[in-house]
Each structure stands twice: as structure tokens, then as C-alpha cells.
Scaffold this motif. Structure first.
Motif: not given
Lengths: 544, 544
Positions: A159-160, A177, A179-180, A185-186, A220-221, A234-235, A237-239, A241
């Protein structure tokens, strides 16, 4: 877990593959499916393989000439030798493995056309030029277990790692990344569907109960808030951390649905879930060639290296192979035409090579062999003196997906946290592979670096120590990555290729619906082994 | 990748953590974020750590008493010893690591309440009773690199592992591979949204161009057919697998949306993408305790084992710790009260233990220490003589997710394809952990086996060789898994705990927003180190 019901699998076998008239892989374990909803996949135990003692005292063991010491040839020789067959493998190269080829320090290759190079990798560095990953459900896993080949995870997904798309939409020319993109999109799609559900647009599709349930799922999803809105999660990632002390962290603002759709990046996600790509995948510790080498250890004295097949002949009584040696290996003369005879032949030579060898095939078979095109595909291994992708960017394994002609960048799936590392700088197909394959070795590397710099910055060029590239369609004795069948060819030529032609049986990844995978080569070899053995067992000379 | 702009990070530091008045972690590398949209995460280089030469000739090196040789205490001692501080660690146990604890053959533990056991594992088998996985973005990775701890992938996600939910909906009491649930819910939800889009229910949300784009995305993501219907996709796996020979394979019929929603299984999916759980995750080769052991090697003679802290005293001039020895380790007498003095104390003792030790804390600090509850959590390691989950079921690593009180089953992330393997048979929390923790050792194991048999059948019981269970809330010197803060406690007591109390600085995972993670312990230790060092540097005795 109960063992598969043998009656059922036998029935499947008869129904499905009776056309072949041979002893063929038996799949399904349908009772398991019925019981658990979870088929257990093809296993070695599902094949009708010869058993020790089938050939009394080994005295009726026939001689099997096997052409090619790739995965199919090695596997066939291994299984048949076990029960007393006299197996002889002719291999044109000076090594086992065929397309299973790990490029290491000192590896030398001259491509068709004369381009030549020697790998200047440091000790211990390598890359797998051919097959590089094994899905956990493939029969290849069974052989690694049986042969004692140590395995480790191949990180097909990370994911990274990044998506990068040049000149497409608002997110162009920026590495992002995975993950973003996935979280956003989800999130955006979940918000959209929640809106439709809440506006009763789907009431004809959903019961009141399911409306509530799907909203719970989407929250949830998608990481939606209490109002079913996506404001980032948070899925992605963070600006800033979450940290020790007084820093709870700050999630960044998400990309908009329009940005995401225009970028095209979300369309790459589903590939990571596809049947043969989803976690977990594996690789042998230290290089994919551990598999052919483990087979080789079981076949002492049975492989003639440097033996280039010149003619494939057969009669009702046996087969005769003419070949030249290269002055190397076991019994091959230097350039003189040699002859070897046997009862059966298992021919694993790739079709673009086989079509050029004079052979006693039926005209139907000869036409089929000549009609199948093989994939153009290339790779480059790039050895770096420092794992900047790990140390500076926190990308430990996995791959970056691009719309550039390099297609992908693979980060190494071993040696995490160590100093040097070898990246696969491109793994491409079709016209991209042809274009890069047509370049000089230096041009290929310069091009791969220029593309990679767009993603990783100057380090990608600056910290390079060595490179080695190849174009499979220009590699002698392979001439392509894998067989490419059209739907029509699957219905016609493919069926012909699967029929034994007299005493010659073809085997290899091209005789499977898993082209390009070692499991296709293995299963196809097991079918050839089973078919020949069945015929031998039926022959009067074995009855005692 | 450019290095973070030091001016920017210093500004962030001043803005964000000025309240603490100390030298604190600096995060963000915001220029990197601006440039690439991809923050590079917290790194060791972002902390204001003491440098060699800060203390001239080491002559002004103060004595730092560190309570606890867990990750926080070891890391603090390691960084401060590097630059000349005189570090002395008191550790109540006979080993380093604290909750970082790998259970191996012969490991013995007596829980609070008297339950006692010794691990009867075979040579080489182990399980990580405490932390077991490291996200690739955690600072823990930097220390593994620096200390030379070899890493391998921890398989947190595996599409071939199962969901299993008892007594819930139509899919109850059936193990279902995660790939099936994921592919089917994605397919069904994509079909639903495509329907809404095609019925123009979302025209106010989507431009005509984005309507086309989202349909393309949904077709790929959901595996929809040309009519935007989901009829199953290969991502869910096959009923009959594509094989060699004439078997193209057959995808199974999907579960219905109603079945999926009623099962509750899809609600478990998003957890696998969460920030600290998504791929890739890592573990040290051979056991998590490789990390504390690597620190220990760097701290020869600095750790007193078997030293139970009895009093924590301080004055304006220094700290004094009273402790009893257990007749083991370096300098601790057998049961006699001993005394050690120093200039500063870094106290990493978990709060439920610390609250019972008489100490010169301010009343505000003492109240804060006593107010924080810790997580109840338990694990069991189950050693099997054969990896039936790999061999029979093709589950290589990852975890099965259930709604049983065992919560999860973890398959080993190493030794794939070998003979024996050690599964984590439960890893549970809250009341489930209390209930299982209250059982006898034999009852815990019997219960774990009975639950696992529901998923894996009789082998789960039959092939067992040894087990070892623990309840962290009953483990002496830990008394819990990690700190559990309420939102209000984060605003109040947590702020107090983060302030140095005179010459005593608390450190550990409980002083972070990453509770339960080693990175929280490490970052918190680095803050304590930086704060003390800054104070020392400001003190007149250092000026030269």
C-alpha cells in the motif's frame, strides 16, 4: 478438512478430460466445495501419477527422451525417474531452468541479434528474469515443499508503493501512494452509493433491513462520517502522523471523485486482487532458480547440457533425436551430430523454437506448432548501493504501477533494511517490450533510469551500481515469454497441441490454461507423465 | 526525494509541541508532502537527538537511571550512552524486552494468581506473545536497520485465509475464504451503484464524463459483465481451477448481496486497510525479541536484572531509586533493599505497576498515573506437528477472522512449506480476554482447540504438540497490554503524564498516540532523551 472424495474427482476427470484419452489432472475436490464453500485448489495428490512398484523391479522401465530442462522437463524426469523410467534430458543451454532464470553476478547473455552483456552485480545480488512469484494455490508450492526449497513472501502488493500516471488528469506526473488512491476511491464511491441508498433510489433492490446493513458496511468500508460523507480516513495515511507526546496526528484532505476518476489510477486496483496476483505470493529464498536446481539435484547424470536439438524423429517403435553438442556437459561432442533413441519423447521446447526443428509430427500438429505467437516481454534489474526507497520513502517491497513504458517498478522482496538492493526497473509487454528490446543495452538502462527518476528523483540514477536487461523474445531457445492463444486457437490448435502425436508428447506452460506460470508447466508435465505411464502399463510387455 | 526542509520542520515543532517546553519529535517533512503528496512518515532523523561531541570529552555526562528494559528503556539508554551519558537500567525480569516477549522452548511464566506453565515447544518453534508486527512506516524499522535486525514479511492479510462467523445470517458456521467475500461484496456493491448511475439517480453528483468513468471503474473493480451485472469473477477463486490440458476452469456462483450483508463478514474487510494494518508489515526473523536483544548487545554492563523497584525518590539535585534484587543479574543482591542514585530518571514502568510504587511525584502526576486503565488481552501459541493449513488448505500465512471469543487465528509468517509450525490460536481483547485468562492453562488450550476445530476440522486438535497461553493483564510487571485512554483522559491526564515531573520523565507506549506499538515506546523515549539532553545542555556545568 476432509480429503477429497476420490469417486467424485474420478467422475470429474472422466467427464472433463475424456477427450484426451489419457491420464490427466483431476481437479475439484467437489465434496470439499460442497462442505465448506472453499475448494482446496489443485494439488499434486490430485494427479494420477505413477507409483513405485508399478513397473515390477524396474525391468520394464522404458527410456524417455525429454527435450528441455525447464520446469516441465525437469518435473517430468523427476516423477518418471522415481518409479524406474530411464529418463534422458537434452538441454541446449549450459544450465537448467529454461525461462526460470535468475541473473546473478557474472551471468552472461547474448541475445538474438548479437546484443551481449555480463551482469556486474555485487555478490548476493540477483533478480529473477523469468518467473518471479508463486501464488500460494499453485502446485509449484507442493514441489517446493517436496524438494525442500525455502520460501519467503513475494510482496506483490504494498500500500505504500505508488501509482504514477503521466499526462493523465489532475493527478498527472505525481507519485501517489496506493493507500491514498484506494482509501479515497473507496470513500468517495461509498459516499455516492450511500447517497443513492438514502435518497431511496435503490429501494426496489434493497429491503429495509438490507438498506440499514449496506449503510453500515459503506460507513466502515469507505471510512464515512456519521452523515455518510467521506472527508478522508486514516487508511489513506496522514499529513501529520500520530506520534508520541501531544501529537494526535492529522489526516489529509482526500482527492475528489472527479480527480480520482480522471486520473485513471483507481482502475489499476482490481488487478491486485486477481486470482493469481492476490496475497499471499511466494518466492524461493535466494532466487527462483532454486527450484530447477533442486530438481537437478534429484537427476544426477540424466541431463546433457549444450545439446541443441536438430531433428525429432519417431517410428511406431520409438523416438530418435539428433542433436549437436557444444563441447560442454555430459557426453555431448563439440558440434558433431549425435543421436539418442528412446521409447517416448516429452518435448518441452517452446513453440517458436520447435517450429524450426525438422520433426516427424502430423501435419495438423506441425501447423498448430507454427501458428501460436508468444508474448514479447522484457525486464531490467537495477542494483543500487543504498535502498533509498526503503530508507527515505518507507517503501519496503511491492511495486509501483505506472502508465509509462516501463510499466512497473518492483522493489526487492528480501534483504529489507540491508544496504544494497536490486530493483526491477521495468517489466513490460507488447510494443513497449519490443521498443525497449530493440535498444542497445546502454540505451535500455538509460531509458529505465530516466523514467524511474520521474518517480524517485535523482537517487534513482545517482545510486545505481549495475544493471542487466533482457528481451525474452530475443533470448535464444525461448523466443518469447509465454504462449498467447486467441479464443479460436484455444478451441482448435490448442486441442491439437494437447494430443500426443505418436510417441511424442508436448509439455510446458503452453499446454495449459496457466500460460506464463510454472504451475502450467508442472501440471502439463504431470499429464504427459500420466498419459505415457498409462500407455506403458497397458502394453503387453509390462504384464507379468 | 529531497531531504525535509529543516526550517519547516522546526516551525512545525515549535507550533505543535511548544506546550511541552522540551525537545520533541519533529514530524511532517511538509515540503516533501507539498512536492509529492506523499509524506515520508516519522523517521529517526526527524528527532532532535543528542549528537556525539555535545558533551565535551564526555566529562559532563550525567547519570541517567532508567526504570525498565523494555523497548522504551533500552532505546533511551542506547541513544544516551552513545553520546556519553552514564546510563543504568533497572529491570525486574531476568530478560530484556518487557512486553516484547518471544515464547520459546523452556519459557516459564507464573501469572498473577499463581497459574504457571513452561513452553514445551520443539527447538526453533516460538511465538511472539507481545508485539508481533511492525508497519513499514514505523520508526521501529529505522532501529532494525541501525541494529542489524533481519526482517521478514509479517502476513497480516492473506486472501486465502477465512472469515468464520457463528450463528449470524445465511453464511453462518461456514468458513469462507476472504477472497470470496471480498470479490462478491465488491461485485454486488459495484452492480448496485452502476444501476443507480445508469438510472440517472446520481446525475446531480456526476458529470456525463464522470458517469462514463465511474462505470468503467465499477466494471473493473467489481468484475461486472458488459451489462454491469456481477455473476462472479475469478478474483473470488474457482469451483474448478484453470489447469493444464483442456480445463479452462469454472468460476463459482457468487453469494447474493443479502447473504453477504446478513453475514456481517464484509464489515471486517476495512480493518485490513487501516493505517497500521495495511501491507507491508514486518517481523524480525526468528522472533520479535531480536529487537530488545540487539539493543542489549549495545549496552554491556548497563542493565541490572531482577531488580524490582520499591521506591522512586527525587530532590532538586537528583534521583534515588530503591530496589530489591533477586540474586540474579548484574549487582543485585538477593532480596536486600539496594539504592541507586543519578541525575535524572526515565521511568518506563507500566502505569498499573507504577501506581503501586511509592514515589515523589506531584499529586497531579500521581493521580494521573493511577487513573489510566490498561487493555486486557491474551494469546495462545499452538505448535503443530504438520502445517495442515498450508498442505491441505493452501493457507500460507495470514489470519482467519471470526466472531468467536478466540477472535483470530494467525498462521505462521515464516518456515513456509516446512514440517512443524506454531499458530496463534487466539488473540483477543476485553471481556473475551478476561474470560479466557480466568481459565486454567489446560482449559484455555481446550477451549482454543474446540473453537479452532470448527474452522479447521479434527486436525486442529489431532496434530497439536504443545501450547502456551498468557493473559497480559495477569503478567507480573506488565499488568495489561497497553494504555487505554478515553478522549477526556487524552485532554487531561495524558498531558500531565507527558510533562517531566521534576527530574523524572515517563516514557513508553503509554506516552504516545501509538499505544500498543513499539514505535510509540521508541518515539516517547526519544522525546525523553531529547528533553533531558536539552536541559543538561542548558545547565551551567556543561558550558565550557
Amino acid at each position: 478438512m476432509e480429503k477429497p472424495n476420490k469417486n467424485m474427482t474420478r467422475r470429474d476427470f472422466l467427464n472433463q478430460v475424456g477427450r484426451l484419452g489419457g491420464a490427466v489432472a483431476v481437479f475439484g475436490a467437489m465434496d470439499t466445495l460442497g462442505l465448506f464453500g472453499t475448494p482446496t485448489y489443485a494439488m499434486k495428490s490430485d494427479f494420477n501419477l505413477p507409483k513405485k512398484g508399478d513397473l515390477p523391479n524396474g525391468k520394464n522401465g522404458k527410456t524417455i527422451i525429454i527435450l528441455g530442462a525447464g520446469i516441465a522437463g525437469l518435473c517430468a524426469a523427476y516423477e518418471m525417474s522415481k518409479v524406474g523410467y530411464n529418463c534422458k534430458i537434452l538441454e541446449a543451454r549450459d544450465r537448467v531452468g529454461g525461462r526460470n532464470w535468475t541473473v546473478r553476478p557474472g551471468t552472461t547473455e547474448t541475445e538474438i541479434g548479437g546484443v551481449s552483456q555480463t551482469a556486474q552485480f555485487a555478490r548476493g545480488e540477483y533478480f529473477n528474469a523469468g518467473p518471479a512469484r508463486i501464488p500460494q494455490h499453485h502446485i509449484t508450492m507442493d514441489y517446493c515443499r517436496e524438494l525442500g526449497v525455502p520460501l519467503e513472501i513475494f510482496t506483490n502488493t504494498n500500500e505504500h508503493a505508488y501509482y504514477y500516471r503521466e499526462n493523465v488528469g489532475a493527478l498527472a506526473n505525481t507519485k501517489i501512494r496506493k493507500q491514498m488512491i484506494k482509501a479515497d476511491i473507496r470513500g468517495q464511491v461509498s459516499e455516492l452509493l450511500a447517497k443513492a441508498v438514502n435518497q431511496s433510489a435503490l429501494d426496489s433492490e434493497l429491503s429495509a433491513e438490507d438498506k440499514e446493513r449496506i449503510l453500515t458496511y459503506l460507513r466502515g468500508e469507505g471510512g464515512l462520517n456519521a452523515n455518510y460523507q467521506y472527508t478522508g480516513s486514516s487508511a489513506r495515511g496522514y499529513d501529520i502522523f500520530p506520534a508520541a507526546g501531544l501529537e494526535p496526528g492529522k489526516v489529509g484532505d482526500p482527492y475528489t471523485l472527479n480527480q480520482l476518476l480522471a486520473s485513471g489510477m483507481p482502475n489499476s486496483i482490481s488487478g491486485e486482487y486477481s486470482f493469481n496476483q492476490q496475497p499471499n505470493m511466494f518466492q524461493p529464498v535466494g532466487g527462483m532458480d532454486a527450484i530447477p536446481k533442486a530438481f537437478e539435484e534429484q537427476l544426477p547424470g540424466k541431463i546433457t547440457f549444450g545439446a541443441e536439438v536438430k531433428e525429432i524423429r519417431q517410428s511406431p517403435d520409438g523416438v530418435k533425436i539428433l542433436y549437436t553438442g557444444k563441447g560442454k556437459g555430459n557426453g555431448a561432442g563439440s558440434g558433431n551430430l549425435r543421436e539418442i533413441t528412446g521409447d517416448y519423447c516429452i518435448c518441452t521446447i517452446p513453440l517458436p523454437v520447435l517450429t524450426k526443428i525438422p520433426a516427424d509430427f502430423s501435419s495438423e500438429m506441425q501447423r498448430a506448432i507454427g501458428s501460436i505467437s508468444y508474448a514479447t516481454t522484457g525486464k531490467i534489474g537495477l542494483q543500487y548501493k543504498r535502498r533509498f526507497w526503503e530508507e527515505d520513502e518507507r517503501v519496503y517491497g511491492g511495486m509501483t504501477t505506472t502508465n509509462l513504458d516501463i510499466n512497473q517498478i518492483w522493489y526487492p522482496s528480501s534483504g529489507y533494511g540491508t544496504q544494497k538492493g536490486t530493483v526491477v526497473g521495468y517489466y513490460n509487454f507488447g510494443n513497449d517490450a519490443v521498443a525497449l528490446g530493440d535498444m542497445s543495452i546502454a540505451q535500455r538502462q538509460a531509458h529505465a533510469l530516466a523514467q524511474g527518476v520521474k518517480i524517485h528523483g535523482a537517487n534513482y540514477k545517482k545510486e545505481l551500481e549495475a544493471g542487466f536487461s533482457l528481451a525474452w523474445h530475443k533470448i535464444e531457445y525461448s523466443e518469447g515469454g509465454w504462449a498467447n492463444y486467441s479464443a479460436s486457437q484455444r478451441q482448435n490448435e490448442y486441442v491439437t497441441l494437447n494430443k500426443p502425436d505418436g510417441r511424442i508428447h508436448l509439455a510446458g506452460e503452453h499446454l495449459s490454461y496457466m500460460t506464463g506460470w510454472m504451475s502450467g508447466a508442472i501440471e502439463s508435465a504431470l499429464i504427459a507423465v500420466g498419459t505415457i505411464h498409462e500407455e506403458v502399463m497397458k502394453s503387453p510387455s509390462v504384464a507379468s
